[in-house]
Design a protein around this motif. Structure first.
Motif, mmCIF file in Angstrom:
data_model
loop_
_atom_site.group_PDB
_atom_site.id
_atom_site.type_symbol
_atom_site.label_atom_id
_atom_site.label_comp_id
_atom_site.label_asym_id
_atom_site.label_seq_id
_atom_site.Cartn_x
_atom_site.Cartn_y
_atom_site.Cartn_z
ATOM 1 N N SER A 172 0.847 -1.188 0.000
ATOM 2 C CA SER A 172 0.000 0.000 0.000
ATOM 3 C C SER A 172 0.882 1.237 0.000
ATOM 4 C CB SER A 172 -0.952 -0.022 1.188
ATOM 5 O OG SER A 172 -0.331 0.529 2.301
ATOM 6 N N LEU A 173 0.564 2.150 -0.869
ATOM 7 C CA LEU A 173 1.446 3.288 -1.084
ATOM 8 C C LEU A 173 0.693 4.580 -0.769
ATOM 9 C CD1 LEU A 173 3.063 2.194 -4.467
ATOM 10 C CD2 LEU A 173 3.975 1.900 -2.201
ATOM 11 N N ILE A 202 1.773 8.526 -1.145
ATOM 12 C CA ILE A 202 1.921 9.258 -2.402
ATOM 13 C C ILE A 202 1.127 10.557 -2.438
ATOM 14 C CG2 ILE A 202 1.061 9.119 -4.764
ATOM 15 C CD1 ILE A 202 2.373 6.408 -4.938
ATOM 16 N N ASP A 203 -0.074 10.559 -1.873
ATOM 17 C CA ASP A 203 -0.932 11.714 -2.042
ATOM 18 C C ASP A 203 -0.320 13.020 -1.577
ATOM 19 O OD1 ASP A 203 -2.887 10.640 -3.506
ATOM 20 O OD2 ASP A 203 -4.153 10.084 -1.809
ATOM 21 N N ARG A 255 1.200 14.856 -4.157
ATOM 22 C CA ARG A 255 0.350 15.235 -5.279
ATOM 23 C C ARG A 255 -0.661 16.284 -4.846
ATOM 24 N NH1 ARG A 255 -0.517 9.303 -8.124
ATOM 25 N NH2 ARG A 255 1.698 8.999 -8.424
ATOM 26 N N ASP A 256 -0.359 16.953 -3.752
ATOM 27 C CA ASP A 256 -1.303 17.884 -3.172
ATOM 28 C C ASP A 256 -1.488 19.102 -4.074
ATOM 29 O OD1 ASP A 256 -2.578 18.728 -0.416
ATOM 30 O OD2 ASP A 256 -1.556 20.460 -1.270
ATOM 31 N N SER A 257 -2.742 19.438 -4.364
ATOM 32 C CA SER A 257 -2.957 20.482 -5.359
ATOM 33 C C SER A 257 -2.628 21.867 -4.793
ATOM 34 C CB SER A 257 -4.371 20.406 -5.919
ATOM 35 O OG SER A 257 -5.241 21.184 -5.167
ATOM 36 N N ALA A 263 1.055 22.252 -4.908
ATOM 37 C CA ALA A 263 1.465 22.409 -6.304
ATOM 38 C C ALA A 263 1.237 23.846 -6.759
ATOM 39 C CB ALA A 263 0.690 21.441 -7.194
ATOM 40 N N LYS A 275 1.965 12.821 -17.333
ATOM 41 C CA LYS A 275 0.816 12.208 -16.669
ATOM 42 C C LYS A 275 0.127 13.177 -15.724
ATOM 43 C CE LYS A 275 -0.062 7.889 -14.788
ATOM 44 N NZ LYS A 275 0.363 6.687 -14.097
ATOM 45 N N HIS A 276 0.916 14.021 -15.076
ATOM 46 C CA HIS A 276 0.333 14.942 -14.104
ATOM 47 C C HIS A 276 0.051 16.312 -14.712
ATOM 48 C CE1 HIS A 276 0.792 12.043 -10.920
ATOM 49 N NE2 HIS A 276 2.023 11.818 -11.311
ATOM 50 N N PRO A 287 4.742 14.653 -8.607
ATOM 51 C CA PRO A 287 4.648 16.010 -9.153
ATOM 52 C C PRO A 287 5.252 17.085 -8.245
ATOM 53 C CG PRO A 287 2.469 14.990 -8.934
ATOM 54 C CD PRO A 287 3.465 13.938 -8.678
ATOM 55 N N LEU A 329 8.121 19.713 -9.304
ATOM 56 C CA LEU A 329 7.925 21.166 -9.239
ATOM 57 C C LEU A 329 8.985 21.818 -8.347
ATOM 58 C CD1 LEU A 329 4.033 21.355 -9.079
ATOM 59 C CD2 LEU A 329 5.502 22.140 -10.949
#
Ligand code: SF4
Lengths: 361, 336
Positions: A2-3, A6-7, A10-12, A15, A45-46, A224, A228
């Motif tokens: 379980s990963l 990761i989220d 990838r937090d908007s 970002a 992809k992102h 991502p 960035l």
């Protein structure tokens, strides 16, 4: 497996904040190269290109193993597949790469025994299950996969496996960067360096190139937010005119890398010159099996020495890998060359720049 | 098509499969029913409007977590008929068996098929068996065909999507493909990833019985959600926008995909549907789907636009955007 972690990468909101910061740095047009195909894929992809200021151009570099594999090596794989009694094992990406006359996919349809494996250990298992066959593994990879390959060969030797060999088209990242910087016309304002390679090599592996060319360089991960952050650092370094080699992936990368992995790698392999698609021969940029492991060398066992051949006419993979062109500038892109009818490896590999452009933009 | 032999890619369900259909198959069999390219053919027999569909199953391995080739074959055809807006009624079964298949396995598969048919309320009414020498097939291949009845006034088709429609997916994606792949490659999952194979006819019936409008129903099987959305965008000549933040994917499935480099958007599902519904009915349809035993995780995934007809866009978690193309290669052979 379980990963969940990761989220947070990838937090908007995070970002958006990073993009704002990138925008706020006053910079001229910048050409930044993501050296590695895994970065290229993640960027597409992102949708990272779609949120960056237009002054920033991201270029894909020579870090997609399938893409940089020389045409003669692809021909060698096809030739192995054609041998009676050979089971050719490979990672899936190589299957459709066109050689000079054929591809592994076509040979497979003709009846050749070509098998996709997810790990080189699976190839050894196949060899153990088929003692009357010769199992050849297409070794196409960078520092990330070479140690595993070395460990596999050590254990195959220990188990007395006699029908397993590899054809090594392995390559190393730092010499390619140096070769790139020496190439006429190449203009790069910063390198985004691959986190997973650096886990093995450590930051220091890039120090020589950095000191010689004084080019902003940041090692980072593949999420991502990681990418960035690296872009922000590169933009800032360009703005201040103070290049540095920065490890922005300290959660995985150390100064000296994974010593154990490097030891195993150097126990089994030694440096050699290697041909790179589009770039040509680069001194000490490959790894071949040491003498004492010659029994595992498919090229030796099968006397395979394919001639250097030219790359497919019109295919710009070589120039793309050096950041001299983008896929859209290739005359064959989306016309003669698509993922269904690939002309060059950059359209086949899941990490290829042409494939990424085709699929995501 | 520049190849002179059939490659595995031709069976991927992605772009090459589509060009095989439109360039090789359709011209030979050409007729308006076939040309519609929906999950099943819609036929008029006297006053009766029928849906007719067929599918073959070659999954490897034949047993996998949560099911086997038997219930997969039954549910698959039931769903193809249901996606035409029909009530599935009768099914045929063709079995191609490799010499040497253990009888116990054969019995288990038949029993699973019977159970699946019972659960969905359809009858297996005709069939055929062939046995081929060892090595000429792999254990067992199954073909199922089915017929269903479409109630008067029902009109769902991949070509009916309209700008403004909301797109609902009935649950998590990519479970089936990853479950089969995991078994085949001997991956050891630390959580139990299972096939989602399930009959969706009752869910569809409830939507049709409600007063809600429904434009498109599809089950995103081979080729995955990404390919199916592209098919609809092309058939209906509309643009589609979906949100990455809304994509329902189990953590373990996503982790496995990341690890192996697969995009869950292209991994097969066997018990999920996507529904395109007018915006005013979207919440109601979502509730109806969530009431069904196989629709608890349903979400609204995106919407239809009149921009960029024929294309699908994904808004990424970090606020970027990218194209979602059809599957362009063989992502996983023999997944169903
Ligand atoms: S589009 Fe095709 S031919 Fe052109 S550079 Fe890319 S792989 Fe080569």
């Amino acid at each position: 497996m379980s990963l969940k972690y990761i989220d947070e990468y990838r937090d908007s909101d995070l970002a958006k904040m990073l993009v704002k910061k990138i925008q706020s740095v006053n910079c001229k047009d910048l050409r930044l190269m993501e050296v590695c195909g895994t970065h290229t894929m993640s960027i597409f992809k992102h949708g990272i290109r779609t949120i960056l200021p237009k002054e920033i151009t991201l270029l894909s570099g020579p870090g997609c193993p399938v893409c940089v594999t020389a045409q003669k090596d692809v021909d060698a794989f096809v030739e192995f597949a054609r041998q009676n009694n050979v089971i050719l094992t490979t990672f899936g990406d190589l299957i459709k790469v066109p050689g000079s006359g054929s591809s592994l996919a076509k040979e497979k349809a003709e009846g050749a025994d070509v098998r996709i494996v997810y790990s080189v250990f699976d190839a050894v298992d196949i060899a153990k299950q088929n003692p009357d066959k010769e199992v050849v593994f297409c070794a196409v990879g960078f520092e990330t996969t070479i140690p595993t390959l070395a460990a596999t060969i050590l254990s195959a030797r220990e188990d007395g496996v006699k029908n397993f060999t590899i054809y090594s088209a392995n390559k190393l990242t730092p010499p390619a960067l140096a070769a790139l910087m020496e190439t006429k016309g190449v203009q790069i304002d910063g390198f985004i360096l691959p986190g997973h390679v650096s886990v093995i090599t450590g930051t220091n592996a890039y120090r020589g190139t950095f000191e010689k060319y004084n080019i902003p360089s940041v090692i980072t991960g593949f999420e991502p937010i990681d990418i960035l952050k690296a872009i922000l650092i590169l933009v800032q370094q360009n703005a201040t005119g103070l290049p540095a080699l920065v490890n922005a992936y300290p959660r995985a990368v150390s100064e000296n890398g994974n010593l154990k992995a490097k030891t195993i790698m150097n126990q089994v392999f030694k440096l050699c010159d290697a041909s790179w698609r589009g770039i040509g021969q680069i001194p000490t940029s490959g790894m071949e099996l040491k003498k004492e492991f010659a029994a595992f060398d498919a090229a030796k066992k099968f006397n395979m020495d394919m001639p250097e051949v030219s790359e497919p006419a019109g295919c710009a993979c070589g120039e793309i890998l050096m950041g001299l062109k983008t896929p859209k500038a290739c005359k064959l892109y989306k016309k003669k060359c698509t993922p269904m009818t690939p002309v060059g490896p950059c359209m086949v590999s899941s990490e290829g720049s042409c494939a990424a452009f085709y699929r995501y933009s | 098509m520049t190849n002179d032999k059939i490659l595995l890619d031709h069976g991927s369900g992605g772009k090459i499969s589509h060009s095989m259909f439109s360039e090789l198959i359709l011209p030979v069999f050409n007729n308006p029913e076939l040309a519609k390219q929906d999950d099943g053919a819609i036929l008029m027999l006297g006053e009766e409007k029928l849906a007719f569909s067929t599918d073959s199953y070659v999954v490897d391995p034949i047993f996998f977590p949560g099911g086997n080739i038997g219930d997969l074959a039954i549910n698959g055809t039931i769903n193809d008929i249901a996606m035409c807006g029909a009530t599935p009624r009768f099914i045929s079964v063709g079995l191609i068996i490799e010499e040497g298949l253990p009888l116990a396995d054969f019995k288990t598969i038949l029993e699973t098929m019977a159970k699946a048919a019972r659960k969905a309320g359809v009858k297996i009414v005709t069939g055929d068996t062939k046995v081929v020498p060892r090595g000429k097939a792999d254990k067992i291949f199954i073909n199922t065909s089915g017929i269903g009845v479409i109630a008067p006034g029902v009109n769902v088709s991949g070509s009916n999507a309209r700008p403004g429609d909301k797109i609902i997916v009935s649950g998590t994606i990519a479970d089936h493909g990853i479950a089969v792949l995991g078994t085949r490659e001997g991956l050891k999952f630390d959580s139990d990833i299972k096939t989602d194979s399930a009959p969706l006819n009752k869910m569809v019936q409830s939507i049709i019985d409600s007063s809600c409008g429904i434009h498109v129903l599809r089950d995103p099987t081979r080729g995955g959600l990404g390919t199916t959305l592209n098919e609809i965008a092309i058939q209906s000549n509309v643009g589609i926008n979906i949100l990455e933040s809304s994509l329902p994917i189990r953590g373990a499935v996503r982790g496995t995909c990341e690890l192996l480099g697969f995009d869950p958007l292209y991994i097969a599902n066997e018990g999920k549907l996507i529904a395109f519904v007018p915006e005013k009915d979207a919440q109601d349809v979502l509730e109806i789907i969530r009431q069904d035993e196989f629709g608890k995780d349903a979400v609204i995934l995106g919407e239809v636009t009149n921009k960029d007809p024929g294309r699908v866009f994904l808004k990424t978690l970090i606020g970027g955007s990218r194209i979602v193309d059809m599957l362009t290669g063989e992502q996983l052979p023999r997944i169903c």
